[in-house]
Scaffold this motif. Structure first.
Motif, PDB file in Angstrom:
ATOM      1  N   SER A 405       0.810  -1.224   0.000  1.00 19.73           N
ATOM      2  CA  SER A 405       0.000   0.000   0.000  1.00 19.73           C
ATOM      3  C   SER A 405       0.840   1.269   0.000  1.00 19.73           C
ATOM      4  O   SER A 405       0.301   2.366  -0.135  1.00 19.73           O
ATOM      5  N   GLY A 406       2.125   1.136   0.205  1.00 21.67           N
ATOM      6  CA  GLY A 406       3.002   2.296   0.226  1.00 21.67           C
ATOM      7  C   GLY A 406       4.429   1.852  -0.021  1.00 21.67           C
ATOM      8  O   GLY A 406       4.760   0.665   0.088  1.00 21.67           O
ATOM      9  N   LEU A 407       5.292   2.821  -0.327  1.00 20.07           N
ATOM     10  CA  LEU A 407       6.660   2.483  -0.730  1.00 20.07           C
ATOM     11  C   LEU A 407       7.664   3.424  -0.071  1.00 20.07           C
ATOM     12  O   LEU A 407       7.483   4.644  -0.059  1.00 20.07           O
ATOM     13  N   ILE A 408       8.732   2.834   0.485  1.00 20.54           N
ATOM     14  CA  ILE A 408       9.886   3.589   0.972  1.00 20.54           C
ATOM     15  C   ILE A 408      11.047   3.334   0.024  1.00 20.54           C
ATOM     16  O   ILE A 408      11.366   2.188  -0.277  1.00 20.54           O
ATOM     17  N   VAL A 409      11.677   4.396  -0.459  1.00 18.59           N
ATOM     18  CA  VAL A 409      12.906   4.281  -1.243  1.00 18.59           C
ATOM     19  C   VAL A 409      14.047   4.758  -0.350  1.00 18.59           C
ATOM     20  O   VAL A 409      14.098   5.925   0.050  1.00 18.59           O
ATOM     21  N   PRO A 460       1.442   6.111  -2.011  1.00 23.71           N
ATOM     22  CA  PRO A 460       2.236   6.858  -1.030  1.00 23.71           C
ATOM     23  C   PRO A 460       3.729   6.545  -1.154  1.00 23.71           C
ATOM     24  O   PRO A 460       4.117   5.392  -1.350  1.00 23.71           O
ATOM     25  N   LEU A 461       4.551   7.583  -1.008  1.00 22.47           N
ATOM     26  CA  LEU A 461       5.988   7.445  -1.191  1.00 22.47           C
ATOM     27  C   LEU A 461       6.748   8.203  -0.101  1.00 22.47           C
ATOM     28  O   LEU A 461       6.443   9.365   0.186  1.00 22.47           O
ATOM     29  N   VAL A 462       7.718   7.538   0.492  1.00 20.29           N
ATOM     30  CA  VAL A 462       8.646   8.167   1.439  1.00 20.29           C
ATOM     31  C   VAL A 462      10.064   7.893   0.947  1.00 20.29           C
ATOM     32  O   VAL A 462      10.391   6.756   0.581  1.00 20.29           O
ATOM     33  N   VAL A 463      10.902   8.925   0.919  1.00 21.78           N
ATOM     34  CA  VAL A 463      12.290   8.798   0.480  1.00 21.78           C
ATOM     35  C   VAL A 463      13.200   9.045   1.680  1.00 21.78           C
ATOM     36  O   VAL A 463      13.144  10.113   2.302  1.00 21.78           O
ATOM     37  N   MET A 464      14.028   8.045   2.009  1.00 22.58           N
ATOM     38  CA  MET A 464      14.959   8.168   3.126  1.00 22.58           C
ATOM     39  C   MET A 464      16.329   8.621   2.631  1.00 22.58           C
ATOM     40  O   MET A 464      16.864   8.051   1.673  1.00 22.58           O
ATOM     41  N   VAL A 465      16.893   9.628   3.291  1.00 25.29           N
ATOM     42  CA  VAL A 465      18.219  10.144   2.947  1.00 25.29           C
ATOM     43  C   VAL A 465      19.015  10.336   4.233  1.00 25.29           C
ATOM     44  O   VAL A 465      18.470  10.294   5.334  1.00 25.29           O
ATOM     45  N   ASN A 466      20.309  10.557   4.080  1.00 22.63           N
ATOM     46  CA  ASN A 466      21.131  10.985   5.212  1.00 22.63           C
ATOM     47  C   ASN A 466      22.212  11.925   4.713  1.00 22.63           C
ATOM     48  O   ASN A 466      22.195  12.352   3.545  1.00 22.63           O
ATOM     49  N   GLU A 467      23.154  12.252   5.583  1.00 14.42           N
ATOM     50  CA  GLU A 467      24.178  13.233   5.234  1.00 14.42           C
ATOM     51  C   GLU A 467      25.142  12.734   4.170  1.00 14.42           C
ATOM     52  O   GLU A 467      25.913  13.527   3.612  1.00 14.42           O
ATOM     53  N   ASN A 690       6.052   4.832  10.010  1.00 14.30           N
ATOM     54  CA  ASN A 690       4.967   5.586  10.645  1.00 14.30           C
ATOM     55  C   ASN A 690       4.432   6.653   9.699  1.00 14.30           C
ATOM     56  O   ASN A 690       3.218   6.831   9.550  1.00 14.30           O
ATOM     57  N   VAL A 691       5.344   7.373   9.062  1.00 15.22           N
ATOM     58  CA  VAL A 691       4.960   8.425   8.118  1.00 15.22           C
ATOM     59  C   VAL A 691       4.214   7.829   6.933  1.00 15.22           C
ATOM     60  O   VAL A 691       3.149   8.326   6.526  1.00 15.22           O
ATOM     61  N   LEU A 692       4.766   6.757   6.379  1.00 16.73           N
ATOM     62  CA  LEU A 692       4.159   6.131   5.205  1.00 16.73           C
ATOM     63  C   LEU A 692       2.743   5.648   5.498  1.00 16.73           C
ATOM     64  O   LEU A 692       1.832   5.815   4.672  1.00 16.73           O
ATOM     65  N   SER A 693       2.536   5.077   6.677  1.00 20.44           N
ATOM     66  CA  SER A 693       1.220   4.523   7.023  1.00 20.44           C
ATOM     67  C   SER A 693       0.160   5.605   7.204  1.00 20.44           C
ATOM     68  O   SER A 693      -1.035   5.332   7.108  1.00 20.44           O
TER      69      SER A 693
END
Length: 706
Positions: A405-409, A460-467, A690-693
């Motif tokens: 139902s949702g995707l994290i990249v 729904p889409l969430v993109v994870m990044v860091n420094e 949590n955000v994606l849901s």
């Protein structure tokens, strides 16, 4: 210009290049030295993104950078030497135009003399114990440390430097003895006098080894250092590669590594971890991190070999080994300065682990997909082979068929890769339109569009990044942010590398030269978001910034000397997708959760403490004070020892097609199980879920499976 340069491989990798060419060279060749300067000057003036004037400012940069490169710790040159060198401070630009290298010859010649005289200095100083009761200190802020006034003060610099090295070793041995005594009540600790004598002998041995390896280097090795001082005057990502360094670079890019799965770099006397290869033994073991320093190497239960001061190629021979064998690394951690022994079982690092992979997790009765993209890979020599865009499209299709139902990249620590794949992957989440703008020197920006109207994922889409997310990662994240297509979550901001480099063989610009001149990695373009702002320096600011150990650290493009500045161009024509009915509410809710989460707040406190430690440059050379300060730091460090200890209730599984592969590939299965175990313990993934849901699409109809 574009036609000529299109034959070269365009890479968007976050580059970390070795300053020194630690390899035997073919010896001095004055004519070749001049030819290389001529060709570099020709290429850089015509094709580099910045039209750089070879003037007094440029001359001063080369002057300062080359002297600092040869003597970064202020242990060879004095202010008397600099006074003589200064005759060339503002004339190097003119020399380069005339392929004159008198400045190089003077400084290099003096350096060789100082190397010889310093051998006698350190050997004499190490014959007897130092006064460890004397209240004095040493500054390790070498960038701001003045060169010694004369030979007498230079000798005192050496004394303090050697004394500090001995104190470090004594303290390290005392800590090791303390741990051994806990395990064995009959263990007999050595006295301070014995530890001091052992440490002094070891420092002498290391210094002798260091100078042996320095003497192996020839003119062309040091000349490469000079050439890098020249080309770095254009920007920090432009560098010269000697033929042998270029050969190692090609091997490194081949996609198959053996050993522990880490890229190493020599800085001064120390071997640093530059990057962990995704899926490699060190990556799976989990304790080794980029920036750590390897001090000793032991083969299983054997005696450790001290590699401080050792030639990089030699150090690598100790670290590498047969698949299944154990290596034990004594490591100084970058993050807090602690010393730790890390055991790693060597393995073959397969290219497969640089490819896209996905996992499925259930939350509140719904399935969600996580796609990890370690880099934007492509085979430029055969574009019909698999690449990041093709694999992402297939992986999304697989996850859709599994009913997510949702995707994290996950783009954390993704240093970049192919611009082409970044554009195509961006196009998987919109119908069509601009993804990025690129600009050559003196030309209008070119808008790079996704022209395929097909949307592979409109949920729904969430993109994870860091420094450490950089270059092509920033292009994709910026596009998703500008379109408001997904929520960007992670570090405060990404790395900020908004430039493109090409690898240019110098022989292509000097026909029929009888030997290999090496290659130039040169900045030729700059990136801009579709909103007009550059990703250079600024990177991408997360919609939801999560505290991390790096939150207050000084690193990134903005901290590189000579980095190209941020600027902006005209905004491209695009419309936001307007996909979500509760976009801002979800961001607000997450920020509130983070503020109320004790663990995240402890991470924030930890990051502040690390920042304070990063700013500390002065250390006592009185042993009692040194030990007391070290014990205080160890006690403080212990308070933060469990802040990342976390385990969610979520269960992560592989897609069905991979589960079928596990029946024949137990190695792949073990790799995925290790990854899933890490995901379960990842507090950042947990908040991303949590955000994606919570995200709600305005149009709740996901794409039909096909």
């Amino acid at each position: 210009m574009k036609t000529k340069l299109s034959i070269y491989i365009v890479t968007l990798l976050l580059s970390v290049s070795n300053l020194f060419a630690h390899s035997r060279s073919e010896g001095s060749d004055p004519e070749k030295d001049k030819v290389i300067v001529y060709v570099l000057n020709n290429i850089l003036s015509r094709y580099h993104y910045v039209k750089k004037q070879l003037d007094d400012d440029f001359s001063e940069h080369v002057y300062t950078d080359f002297i600092n490169a040869l003597d970064p710790r202020r242990r060879y040159f004095t202010q008397e030497d600099l006074e003589e060198f200064s005759q060339y401070k503002f004339t190097i630009d003119n020399q380069l135009k005339e392929t004159n290298i008198d400045f190089y010859k003077l400084v290099y010649g003096r350096f060789l003399q100082k190397l010889e005289s310093s051998k006698e200095a350190y050997r004499t100083l190490l014959k007897v114990p130092f006064n460890y009761k004397k209240k004095e200190s040493i500054s390790l802020d070498y960038d701001n440390l003045p060169f010694a006034k004369d030979a007498e003060e230079l000798l005192d610099y050496w004394r303090k430097d050697l004394k500090f090295s001995i104190l470090e070793r004594i303290h390290m041995e005392e800590l090791e003895q303390k741990e051994k005594a806990k395990e064995d009540a009959s263990f007999q600790k050595k006295s301070f006098e014995v530890l001091e004598q052992d440490a002094r002998a070891k420092v002498l041995e290391n210094m002798n080894d260091l100078y042996t390896r320095i003497e192996e280097l020839e003119n062309s090795d040091w000349y490469s250092v000079f050439l890098n001082s020249v080309v770095s005057g254009f920007d920090p990502h432009t560098s010269y590669m000697s033929p042998k360094v270029k050969s190692r670079f090609d091997q490194d890019m081949s996609g198959k590594l053996e050993g522990i799965g880490a890229r190493l770099q020599k800085k001064g006397m120390y071997t640093h971890i530059v990057e962990l290869i995704s899926g490699g033994p060190a990556w799976k073991q989990g304790d080794l991190e980029a920036g750590d320093i390897i001090l000793k190497v032991a083969q299983a239960d054997g005696e450790p070999t001290d590699i401080v001061g050792m030639r990089l190629d030699d150090a690598i021979t100790f670290i590498k080994g047969k698949k299944g064998s154990e290596v034990r690394l004594t490591v100084k951690k970058k993050i807090d300065g602690s010393t730790k022994v890390i055991s790693i079982i060597r393995d073959v690092v397969e290219l497969e682990e640089t490819f896209v992979k996905s996992s499925i997790v259930e939350k509140k009765g719904k399935k969600y997909g996580i796609i990890h993209l370690p880099r934007f890979y492509i085979d430029f020599n055969d574009t019909s082979r698999r690449d990041a865009a093709k694999d992402m499209e297939k992986e999304i299709q697989t996850l859709k068929e599994e009913g997510v139902s949702g995707l994290i990249v996950d783009l954390r620590s993704n240093g970049g890769g192919s611009l082409k794949t970044a554009i195509e992957i961006g196009g998987l989440f919109i119908d069509k339109g601009p993804i990025v703008q690129v600009k050559y020197r003196g030309e209008d920006p070119l808008v790079k569009n996704d022209i395929d109207e097909k949307i592979q994922w409109n949920g729904p889409l969430v993109v994870m990044v860091n420094e450490f997310s950089a270059s092509a990662s920033e292009i994709f994240a910026a596009a998703m942010q500008d379109y408001k297509r997904g929520v960007i979550i992670g570090g405060k901001q990404t790395y900020g590398k908004g430039t493109v480099q090409n690898l240019v063989p110098l022989n292509r610009f000097y026909d029929n030269y009888p030997s290999d001149l090496g290659a130039l990695k040169m900045t030729i373009q700059k990136f801009y978001r579709i909103n007009g702002g550059s990703t250079q320096i600024e990177g991408v600011y997360s919609d939801i910034a999560l505290p991390s150990r790096y939150s207050y650290m000084d690193f990134g493009e903005r901290d590189l000397d000579g980095a190209l500045p941020w600027d902006k161009v005209q905004q491209a024509k695009y419309k936001t997708t307007n996909s979500y009915s509760n976009f801002q509410d979800v961001i607000y809710n997450s920020k509130q959760r983070v503020l109320k989460n004790d663990q995240f707040q402890k991470v924030n406190d930890y990051a502040k403490w690390l920042k304070d430690g990063q700013d500390k440059n002065v250390y006592s050379l009185n042993y009692n004070l040194y030990k007391a300060n070290s014990d205080m730091e160890d006690a403080k460090r212990e308070q933060f020892s469990n802040i990342f200890k976390f385990e969610s209730n979520s269960e992560f599984t592989s897609p069905k097609y991979e589960q079928e592969l596990f029946k024949k590939d137990s190695v792949l299965e073990s790799k995925r199980l290790a990854w899933h175990k890490n995901l379960k313990k990842d507090m950042y993934v947990n908040e991303a879920l949590n955000v994606l849901s919570e995200l709600k699409m305005k149009n709740n109809n996901l794409l039909v499976k096909h």
